[in-house]
Design a protein around this motif. Structure first.
Motif, PDB file in Angstrom:
ATOM      1  N   GLY A 244       0.768  -1.148  -0.021  1.00  0.00           N
ATOM      2  CA  GLY A 244      -0.046   0.007  -0.011  1.00  0.00           C
ATOM      3  C   GLY A 244       0.869   1.315  -0.150  1.00  0.00           C
ATOM      4  O   GLY A 244       0.469   2.247  -0.503  1.00  0.00           O
ATOM      5  N   PHE A 245       1.823   1.217   0.862  1.00  0.00           N
ATOM      6  CA  PHE A 245       2.858   2.483   0.867  1.00  0.00           C
ATOM      7  C   PHE A 245       3.440   2.552  -0.461  1.00  0.00           C
ATOM      8  O   PHE A 245       3.713   3.876  -1.168  1.00  0.00           O
TER       9      PHE A 245
ATOM     10  N   VAL B 103       2.289   1.702  -3.483  1.00  0.00           N
ATOM     11  CA  VAL B 103       1.298   2.190  -4.680  1.00  0.00           C
ATOM     12  C   VAL B 103       0.900   3.480  -4.330  1.00  0.00           C
ATOM     13  O   VAL B 103       0.922   4.243  -5.177  1.00  0.00           O
ATOM     14  N   ALA B 104       0.919   3.765  -2.998  1.00  0.00           N
ATOM     15  CA  ALA B 104       0.438   5.298  -2.778  1.00  0.00           C
ATOM     16  C   ALA B 104       1.769   6.421  -3.350  1.00  0.00           C
ATOM     17  O   ALA B 104       1.260   7.288  -3.650  1.00  0.00           O
ATOM     18  N   THR B 105       2.880   5.863  -2.874  1.00  0.00           N
ATOM     19  CA  THR B 105       4.133   6.703  -3.636  1.00  0.00           C
ATOM     20  C   THR B 105       3.963   6.870  -4.874  1.00  0.00           C
ATOM     21  O   THR B 105       4.089   8.046  -5.310  1.00  0.00           O
TER      22      THR B 105
ATOM     23  N   ALA C 223       9.697   3.702   0.810  1.00  0.00           N
ATOM     24  CA  ALA C 223       8.716   2.406   0.504  1.00  0.00           C
ATOM     25  C   ALA C 223       9.655   1.166   0.561  1.00  0.00           C
ATOM     26  O   ALA C 223       9.370   0.119   0.861  1.00  0.00           O
TER      27      ALA C 223
ATOM     28  N   GLY D 257      -3.782  -4.068  -0.041  1.00  0.00           N
ATOM     29  CA  GLY D 257      -2.920  -2.943  -0.044  1.00  0.00           C
ATOM     30  C   GLY D 257      -3.287  -2.229  -1.264  1.00  0.00           C
ATOM     31  O   GLY D 257      -3.268  -0.878  -1.032  1.00  0.00           O
TER      32      GLY D 257
ATOM     33  N   ALA E  39      -4.623   1.786  -0.950  1.00  0.00           N
ATOM     34  CA  ALA E  39      -3.774   2.668  -1.557  1.00  0.00           C
ATOM     35  C   ALA E  39      -4.383   3.780  -2.635  1.00  0.00           C
ATOM     36  O   ALA E  39      -4.552   5.031  -2.353  1.00  0.00           O
TER      37      ALA E  39
ATOM     38  N   MET F  10      -5.643   7.306  -1.411  1.00  0.00           N
ATOM     39  CA  MET F  10      -4.978   8.853  -2.252  1.00  0.00           C
ATOM     40  C   MET F  10      -6.150   9.488  -2.844  1.00  0.00           C
ATOM     41  O   MET F  10      -6.371  10.846  -2.757  1.00  0.00           O
TER      42      MET F  10
ATOM     43  N   GLY G 288       2.949  -2.718  -7.862  1.00  0.00           N
ATOM     44  CA  GLY G 288       2.676  -3.237  -6.469  1.00  0.00           C
ATOM     45  C   GLY G 288       2.083  -4.560  -6.307  1.00  0.00           C
ATOM     46  O   GLY G 288       2.844  -5.222  -5.544  1.00  0.00           O
TER      47      GLY G 288
END
Length: 814
Positions: free
Chosen positions: A28-29, A31-33, A261, A319, A323, A327, A355
């Motif tokens: 998740g971190f 993909v969010a990045t 990440a 995840g 994400a 977002m 991801g």
């Protein structure tokens, strides 16, 4: 074996929860990045593109020495198919109003609404000379409204009176942030702009969208005027080009976030590997039975890897979903905040694809070693836990050799980078040494946990059992501690590095700027000085008059006078306080004496004393030379400590208003120091927040290790209960185990982080100033306490589960 693997996941789903959480958070971190990167680009386009959004073609010069000229503008206006043209002209100006002065960017209005990017809120856009429009936020801050009168001036002192005729919506262009935004007709802007006139861009409205043929015609017109370095782009292409120019062709934000990440992924991999190792160890009899009924080694290995694949796919998909949803919701909320309406969410297929692939690969690679260990189960043999790496076996010796080499080589590189103030050497050296320490962790972490565990002896039997249980499986304890160690080390490194950098920078500023705030020469009245002294946040205000100038080879250099009492009030360093009968010169002056010429008297040779700073005017004590009447003077101001950047900026404006000067004439080390500290605080807050993800994953590993340990020791715990251990004592024993592992990992991380933080600051700032270590003991103690409390919290659920099971049920468990 496929059915066996799926049955394991379904039947013992609880055992895979920690793996799933770790992978889910890490993916998740990541993909969010990636979504932050794409959304940031989309948002920048929405903000930067506001200046070009109505143009069909935008012309820019790519050679800053040859900007767009009036000749270029006249040539493209005549190109066939051009309906409207707008040569964008801007000037940096100072605006004076009743409530004070401020900086602004003045831009000319477009000749028609077809190319005008400014959004009108109130009034009428300027259409005649001496009319201006100002953005609404600046107008409210400066207490201006339609009908207000202001004075516009440029760096050369040229001025123009203007009346505010409109309030406009603030531009979202990042290049225009930090100052007021104003519009005026070309007749008003031209006299204030730099000559010869040069245009930021030339924007065109065409009969049809920009095509290759119309682009060629525009290029020929530009070339006919001698312009060779230029671009002709549509509005989307232009905003992309500007964005790349601003970021140097790289998305720095995404690169930084990807680094964090990667840390989260590494910690998650440690948790997954540790968890699968314990799961394999718990299923020794089951795996041995499978070998007895015909399963070969590859089938056993593939069964474990298939379990990892199923868990990895499910966790990664969850995840990814979190994400994307998080977002999208975050950007939607941000777009409702005034001033951030341009925030844009942009999803792309790359983020979820990467991801999913990374999440699955991470789980499979982390499970590979436990899967290979599973093949060691021989038929009719119960598998024992894999032999831990120690100095008595080959695995331990190999790990020690590799880790030791990395520690030595990396440590030498880190030291060399610190001594030579070279980050390019220090960073890889520090990373290599840290990896080496992680490889050798199995050789010292269990011993440290055992040693610290002796502190739990006063807790009685639960304390002694906790110390023993924490090191019963050294490999599992080390892997769990290592995951937490990474996060704590990085947080401690950032905290120590920030404190050391702040201390070094403050020391440098004190050397360069011995006075908090200094206002340039002027004829200030006692009433003005008193007004400044009475401002909240000001403790002392002193006028420092110009009493003469140097003669001889340094003729013309002004000399300022200060009394002994005022010097004692304002200057903390005794060497910077000029004594009677001396000249105080800046640091580095080689002369031993110089002649000084005071008004109405002959030149007088005075001995020289050197100040400890470079940025100090030539000073003389007022007992040596008296100040002439009506002399110009500087104003030296001492501020109350503890004011933040916002308070100081507000105070800067009040001081400028009280003395009747422009804001930029009020300067000093206090303002620079506050700005620098604010940047450090923001970066530290952001970095700590990002690293919190890694620490959270590591704490999931602590809880998971304890949970699996409880399952592994069900009969043992039941026997302890049967022998008289209470539920409360059992919960206390498990809580102490978690606190021991988390506390030791935090202590090691704090020590390593402090060392890395200091050496990192030295390698980054050593070329600018002397860097002395500044260890923030209180903050580091808080980090250790938080880690210990978090470890305690991680033990709650496993401890409740263990205590809930009755002794009879536990002893009956196979």
């Amino acid at each position: 074996m496929l059915q066996v693997a799926l049955a394991q996941v379904k039947t013992h789903a609880r055992r895979f929860i920690a793996i799933g959480l770790a992978v889910m958070l890490a993916v998740g971190f990541l993909v969010a990045t990636l979504l932050v990167g794409s959304s940031t680009q989309a948002t920048l386009k929405a903000s930067i593109g506001q200046s070009f959004n109505k143009a069909d073609a935008v012309i820019s010069s790519t050679d800053y020495t040859k900007p767009l000229s009036s000749a270029n503008f006249e040539a493209v206006k005549k190109v066939s198919g051009v309906k409207e043209s707008y040569a964008q002209l801007s000037a940096q100006i100072q605006v004076s109003a009743k409530e004070g002065s401020f900086n602004a960017q003045l831009q000319n209005t477009a000749p028609s609404a077809a190319l005008q990017s400014g959004s009108l809120i109130k009034g009428n856009l300027p259409s005649a000379p001496n009319q201006v429009a100002i953005d609404q936020q600046s107008a409210e801050r400066q207490q201006l409204n339609v009908g207000s009168t202001v004075t516009l001036s440029n760096a050369k002192g040229e001025q123009a009176q203007a009346t505010v005729t409109a309030l406009i919506k603030p531009s979202n262009d990042p290049k225009a942030s930090g100052m007021a935004q104003m519009l005026a007709s070309s007749q008003t802007v031209t006299p204030l702009a730099t000559l010869p006139l040069s245009f930021d861009t030339i924007q065109l409205k065409l009969d049809s969208p920009l095509s290759q043929s119309s682009k060629t015609a525009i290029e020929k017109a530009l070339q006919s005027t001698g312009l060779t370095e230029y671009t002709v782009l549509n509005s989307d292409e232009q905003t992309t080009a500007v964005m790349k120019q601003m970021t140097g062709g790289q998305d720095v934000l995404t690169i930084v976030l990807l680094a964090f990440a990667a840390i989260a992924l590494i910690v998650a991999a440690l948790v997954v590997a540790n968890t699968f190792a314990v799961l394999v160890a718990q299923r020794t009899k089951e795996l041995a039975l499978l070998r007895c009924v015909g399963a070969n080694r590859s089938q056993i290995r593939n069964s474990v890897l298939l379990e990892a694949l199923v868990v990895g796919v499910i966790s990664s998909l969850v995840g990814i979903a979190l994400a994307i949803g998080g977002m999208a919701a975050l950007v939607a909320v941000l777009s409702t905040v005034p001033g951030y309406e341009f925030a844009t969410f942009e999803a792309n297929w790359l983020a979820p694809t990467v991801g999913l692939i990374i999440g699955v690969l991470l789980t499979l690679v982390a499970a590979l070693v436990p899967a290979r260990a599973a093949t060691a189960v021989a038929p009719l043999a119960a598998m024992r836990p894999a032999e831990d790496a120690t100095l008595s076996n080959r695995s331990g010796r190999l790990r020690l050799v590799i880790g030791g080499l990395l520690i030595v080589i990396g440590g030498l590189a880190l030291a060399a980078g610190a001594v030579s103030a070279n980050l390019m050497i220090a960073v890889p050296g520090g990373a290599a040494s840290f990896i080496g320490l992680l490889l050798c962790a199995n050789l010292f972490v269990p011993r440290l946990v055992s040693g610290v565990g002796k502190l739990a002896a006063p807790a009685g039997v639960p304390g002694k059992l906790a110390a023993l249980n924490a090191v019963r499986n050294p490999g599992r304890t080390t892997a769990t501690a290592a995951a937490l160690l990474i996060g704590v080390t990085l947080v401690s490194m950032m905290v120590t590095g920030a404190a050391t950098a702040r201390s070094a920078f403050d020391s440098t500023l004190e050397d360069r700027y011995p006075v908090d705030v200094l206002v340039n020469d002027g004829k200030y009245t006692p009433q003005q000085l008193n007004a400044v002294k009475n401002l909240p946040g000001v403790t002392q205000t002193v006028g420092v008059p110009k009493v003469g100038e140097l003669a001889g080879n340094s003729a013309g250099t002004p000399v300022y006078g200060i009394s002994t009492a005022d010097a004692n009030l304002l200057l903390s360093t005794p060497q910077n306080r000029v004594q009677p009968g001396q000249l105080l010169m800046p640091k580095g002056t080689k002369a031993t004496s110089l002649p000084m010429l005071a008004k109405g008297s002959a030149a007088k040779e005075l001995p020289i004393a050197q100040a400890t700073v470079d940025y100090l005017p030539v000073m003389v004590n007022l007992e040596t030379v008296s100040a002439p009447d009506g002399a110009e003077q500087q104003v030296w101001i001492k501020l109350a400590p503890g004011q933040d950047n916002g308070q100081l900026l507000e105070l800067q404006g009040k001081i400028a208003k009280a003395l009747g000067v422009q804001d930029y004439q009020v300067a000093g080390g206090a303002l620079i120091k506050a700005s620098f500290n604010q940047v450090i605080d923001i970066l530290l807050m952001v970095v700590t927040g990002l690293l919190a993800i890694a620490i959270l994953i590591a704490l999931i590993g602590v809880a998971n290790t304890l949970s699996l340990s409880v399952l592994e020791r069900t009969r043992e715990n039941a026997l302890l209960r049967a022998l008289g251990l209470t539920k409360r004592a059992l919960r206390g024993m498990l809580a102490l185990e978690a606190v021991l592992v988390a506390g030791v990992a935090a202590l090691i991380g704090v020590v390593l982080g402090s060392l890395y933080g200091w050496l990192g600051a030295q390698s980054g700032l050593g070329s600018l100033t002397a860097v002395m270590p500044n260890i923030p003991w209180l903050q580091l103690l808080v980090i250790v306490l938080i880690a210990a409390v978090a470890g305690l919290a991680a033990s709650v659920i496993p401890a409740r589960r263990a205590a809930r099971l009755s002794p009879v049920e536990g002893l009956a468990t196979d």
